[in-house]
Design a protein around this motif. Structure first.
Motif, PDB file in Angstrom:
ATOM      1  N   ALA A  96      53.672   4.311  98.765  1.00  0.00           N
ATOM      2  CA  ALA A  96      54.705   3.286  98.698  1.00  0.00           C
ATOM      3  C   ALA A  96      55.417   3.186 100.036  1.00  0.00           C
ATOM      4  CB  ALA A  96      55.711   3.608  97.598  1.00  0.00           C
ATOM      5  N   ASP A  97      55.611   1.954 100.511  1.00  0.00           N
ATOM      6  CA  ASP A  97      56.337   1.774 101.763  1.00  0.00           C
ATOM      7  C   ASP A  97      57.845   1.775 101.518  1.00  0.00           C
ATOM      8  OD1 ASP A  97      56.951  -0.758 100.756  1.00  0.00           O
ATOM      9  OD2 ASP A  97      55.562  -1.822 102.085  1.00  0.00           O
ATOM     10  N   THR A 154      47.673   6.173 106.545  1.00  0.00           N
ATOM     11  CA  THR A 154      48.389   5.663 105.374  1.00  0.00           C
ATOM     12  C   THR A 154      49.745   5.118 105.792  1.00  0.00           C
ATOM     13  OG1 THR A 154      47.314   7.338 103.988  1.00  0.00           O
ATOM     14  CG2 THR A 154      49.278   6.272 103.087  1.00  0.00           C
ATOM     15  N   GLY A 155      49.997   3.843 105.498  1.00  0.00           N
ATOM     16  CA  GLY A 155      51.250   3.212 105.875  1.00  0.00           C
ATOM     17  C   GLY A 155      51.004   1.985 106.735  1.00  0.00           C
ATOM     18  N   HIS A 156      52.066   1.418 107.267  1.00  0.00           N
ATOM     19  CA  HIS A 156      51.964   0.243 108.138  1.00  0.00           C
ATOM     20  C   HIS A 156      51.751   0.684 109.580  1.00  0.00           C
ATOM     21  CE1 HIS A 156      53.060  -2.534 104.960  1.00  0.00           C
ATOM     22  NE2 HIS A 156      54.074  -1.730 104.620  1.00  0.00           N
ATOM     23  N   ALA A 157      51.059  -0.134 110.352  1.00  0.00           N
ATOM     24  CA  ALA A 157      50.737   0.214 111.738  1.00  0.00           C
ATOM     25  C   ALA A 157      51.995   0.499 112.558  1.00  0.00           C
ATOM     26  CB  ALA A 157      49.921  -0.902 112.383  1.00  0.00           C
ATOM     27  N   ALA A 158      53.049  -0.262 112.305  1.00  0.00           N
ATOM     28  CA  ALA A 158      54.277  -0.102 113.083  1.00  0.00           C
ATOM     29  C   ALA A 158      55.256   0.873 112.441  1.00  0.00           C
ATOM     30  CB  ALA A 158      54.958  -1.453 113.260  1.00  0.00           C
ATOM     31  N   LEU A 189      35.744   8.866 113.764  1.00  0.00           N
ATOM     32  CA  LEU A 189      34.633   8.461 114.616  1.00  0.00           C
ATOM     33  C   LEU A 189      34.693   6.984 114.993  1.00  0.00           C
ATOM     34  CD1 LEU A 189      31.821  10.466 112.825  1.00  0.00           C
ATOM     35  CD2 LEU A 189      32.662  10.858 115.135  1.00  0.00           C
ATOM     36  N   SER A 190      35.281   6.159 114.129  1.00  0.00           N
ATOM     37  CA  SER A 190      35.327   4.714 114.402  1.00  0.00           C
ATOM     38  C   SER A 190      36.598   4.282 115.117  1.00  0.00           C
ATOM     39  CB  SER A 190      35.217   3.927 113.089  1.00  0.00           C
ATOM     40  OG  SER A 190      36.373   4.132 112.283  1.00  0.00           O
ATOM     41  N   GLY A 191      37.619   5.147 115.081  1.00  0.00           N
ATOM     42  CA  GLY A 191      38.883   4.805 115.728  1.00  0.00           C
ATOM     43  C   GLY A 191      39.812   3.960 114.882  1.00  0.00           C
ATOM     44  N   GLY A 192      39.565   3.862 113.590  1.00  0.00           N
ATOM     45  CA  GLY A 192      40.418   3.068 112.705  1.00  0.00           C
ATOM     46  C   GLY A 192      41.782   3.688 112.508  1.00  0.00           C
ATOM     47  N   GLY A 193      42.754   2.841 112.143  1.00  0.00           N
ATOM     48  CA  GLY A 193      44.110   3.307 111.907  1.00  0.00           C
ATOM     49  C   GLY A 193      44.720   2.640 110.692  1.00  0.00           C
ATOM     50  N   ARG A 194      45.952   3.024 110.364  1.00  0.00           N
ATOM     51  CA  ARG A 194      46.611   2.505 109.176  1.00  0.00           C
ATOM     52  C   ARG A 194      46.983   1.036 109.361  1.00  0.00           C
ATOM     53  NH1 ARG A 194      50.081   6.250 111.510  1.00  0.00           N
ATOM     54  NH2 ARG A 194      52.155   5.510 112.139  1.00  0.00           N
ATOM     55  N   ARG A 195      46.846   0.264 108.275  1.00  0.00           N
ATOM     56  CA  ARG A 195      47.072  -1.177 108.329  1.00  0.00           C
ATOM     57  C   ARG A 195      47.831  -1.682 107.108  1.00  0.00           C
ATOM     58  NH1 ARG A 195      41.354  -3.875 109.838  1.00  0.00           N
ATOM     59  NH2 ARG A 195      42.707  -5.695 110.015  1.00  0.00           N
ATOM     60  N   GLY A 196      48.513  -0.785 106.413  1.00  0.00           N
ATOM     61  CA  GLY A 196      49.346  -1.196 105.289  1.00  0.00           C
ATOM     62  C   GLY A 196      48.558  -1.687 104.103  1.00  0.00           C
TER      63      GLY A 196
END
Length: 535
Positions: free
Chosen positions: A426-427, A160-164, A199-206
């Motif tokens: 919320a960012d 949850t959030g932006h990648a950076a 399992l898929s390796g996904g991450g947060r992307r905003g």
């Protein structure tokens, strides 16, 4: 029944941060001050001062062009999108809490989003059950320590959030809701919310979903979630706006959420305006029952329904997955470990309802079922010659998972349904970002399993048709007071700090591993039909 994971195993940290001096990241604004009544960040009222660049949505697995929206993989034909089912986190396995006295029991027709939650008593088998012994969600209490603990260990925050940027704390009680429901099936439900990404390796992307198939975009009067997961969606979105799909962001910025919702429903697209519905609730489980040896026939696909079937299998039920030859479960083309995890130990049957012999076998299989799980609109089932209410009348527990209820024609995936009901973080700029990975799916699957693991309501001595709406499940988890907490950093670790106890370490998604591979599509057709005396 599987044993729940050690809830403390993911929390051991040598040096939690000193809240007063040692955090290397400045304290962020309170990311947890959310409530659906009212939502502190009113996404429907926000007017963006700039257009977001167009971002392409790529589902991790393309959907069949004729399939309704359900997630990032193709769904069974004509089925709507849903998620997993869960019990209300503060309700016991016996579901003894009464509903708010101002609520009334409803029949098979879903309520308008602005209406109050469903009735407390499940209805006659000829009706759809909406709330056996269900407590009004806004009257349920939660311990702040439980909310913080379960969010921190769930694996959802790192998604949850932006990648950076830093992980963000979602609103509501979804992780605690899931944890308590999972307990009915002997699993830690909080950890199930993020296991697909584990399992898929996904991450947060905003403002792009973890799977890449859904985007958050501003409208003239708020925000919208739009999914573009199926091959035909690109063309359908173009038809919805009357132009090139590349113009979708600018079209949304010039139109209201209501205008979008009208076109989305008309064309069968997954998406819609962010529009919380704080008065609604979902059905909740009653006293537990033993399902060992029961026959479960699973017509569902993707995540929510298969998770329900998986949990029933862990509890000792015999699960038979049914697919059609031209439209197998699209999740088969996705992450193999995740598919195997949900389908290991199940039998696979393929029948073609357009063939008279297979149609007869399909009806006979359903008549032998103690539990049926499906994610179809009622008219799609009628096309197969199946009648949920007739099966409930003979004593079957029928689990019907949809995006917005059996009476709605809207479809949806886990990401866009969760967003449309306000499950967004919320960012730093106060703009919405996705929470986790399609969390409406595992939440709905957990609830569906808990309902199937419950005794029949006393008002329904025969069977029950459970109307499990993903949107209503999400809404139920949001009906909690704000949690005063913030995500802070110490060294290379993130912690969730409530200011009242030692900060909770924020843990990454934790995967379970399949014990065996799932059977090939149709591998058990002859054996199952022969053993059940069907042919």
């Amino acid at each position: 029944m599987a044993h729940p994971p050690d809830r403390t195993a993911h929390e051991t940290v040598a040096h939690p941060p000193d809240r007063t001096a040692h955090s290397t990241e400045p304290h962020r604004p309170n990311q947890t001050a959310y409530s659906t009544e009212p939502h502190p960040h009113d996404w429907t009222a926000y007017r963006p001062d700039e257009h977001h660049p167009h971002q392409s949505a790529h589902g991790t697995e393309p959907h069949h062009p004729n399939r309704t929206a359900h997630g990032t993989q193709a769904q069974h034909p004509d089925r709507t999108a849903h998620g997993t089912e869960t019990q209300h986190p503060d309700q016991t396995a016996h579901g003894t809490h009464a509903q708010h006295p101002d609520q009334t029991a409803h029949g098979t027709h879903a309520q308008h989003p602005d209406q109050t939650a469903h009735g407390t008593h499940a209805q006659h088998p000829d009706q759809t059950a909406h709330g056996t012994h269900a407590q009004h969600p806004t009257r349920t209490t939660y311990e702040p320590a439980d909310l913080a603990h379960d969010w921190a260990r769930s694996g959802v925050l790192p998604l949850t959030g932006h990648a950076a940027g830093p992980p963000l704390l979602p609103p509501g009680a979804a992780a605690t809701f899931a944890a308590r429901l999972g307990g009915l099936a002997g699993v830690d439900g909080a950890l199930l919310l993020a296991e697909r990404a584990a399992l898929s390796g996904g991450g947060r992307r905003g403002r792009v979903s973890v799977g890449g198939s859904c985007r958050l975009l501003p409208t003239r009067d708020g925000w919208a979630a739009v999914s573009d997961a199926r091959p035909d969606d690109h063309l359908l979105w173009g038809a919805a706006i009357g132009g090139d799909v590349a113009l979708l962001p600018s079209w949304l910025a010039a139109h209201t959420g209501a205008q979008l919702d009208e076109r989305v429903e008309l064309l069968g697209l997954a998406g819609g305006a962010v529009r919380p519905a704080p008065g609604r609730g979902c059905p909740l489980p009653g006293p537990p029952r033993d399902v060992r040896g029961m026959l479960v026939v699973d017509f569902s696909a993707l995540w929510a329904g298969p998770l329900c079937a998986h949990l029933l299998g862990l509890a000792g039920a015999e699960v038979v997955k049914v697919e059609t030859p031209d439209r197998p479960d699209g999740a088969r083309r996705s992450n193999a470990d995740f598919y195997d995890l949900l389908h290991s130990g199940h039998a696979s049957v393929v029948l073609d309802p357009s063939e008279p012999r297979d149609r007869v076998a399909l009806h006979a299989l359903v008549r032998r079922a103690d539990v049926v799980i499906e994610a179809s609109r009622p008219r799609a089932l009628a096309g197969f010659g199946l009648d949920a209410r007739a099966e409930a009348e003979r004593g079957c527990t029928w689990i019907s998972i949809t995006a917005f209820g059996r009476s709605s024609y809207r479809v949806g995936f886990g990401d866009d349904v969760a967003a449309s009901r306000g499950l967004l973080a919320a960012d730093a700029e106060g703009r919405p970002v996705f929470v986790g990975d399609a969390v409406a799916d595992p939440l709905t699957g957990l609830l569906a399993a808990a309902l199937a693991l419950s005794e029949q309501p006393s008002e329904q001595p025969k069977g029950t048709v459970w109307d499990v709406s993903m949107a209503d499940v999400v809404t139920t988890t949001l009906a909690v007071p704000p949690l005063a907490a913030e995500v802070v950093r110490a060294g290379d670790r993130w912690f969730l700090d409530t200011g009242t106890a030692a900060p909770w370490p924020v843990t990454p998604p934790v995967p379970r591993r399949p014990s065996t591979a799932a059977p090939a599509s149709g591998a058990d057709t002859s054996a199952v039909l022969r053993r059940l005396g069907i042919r």
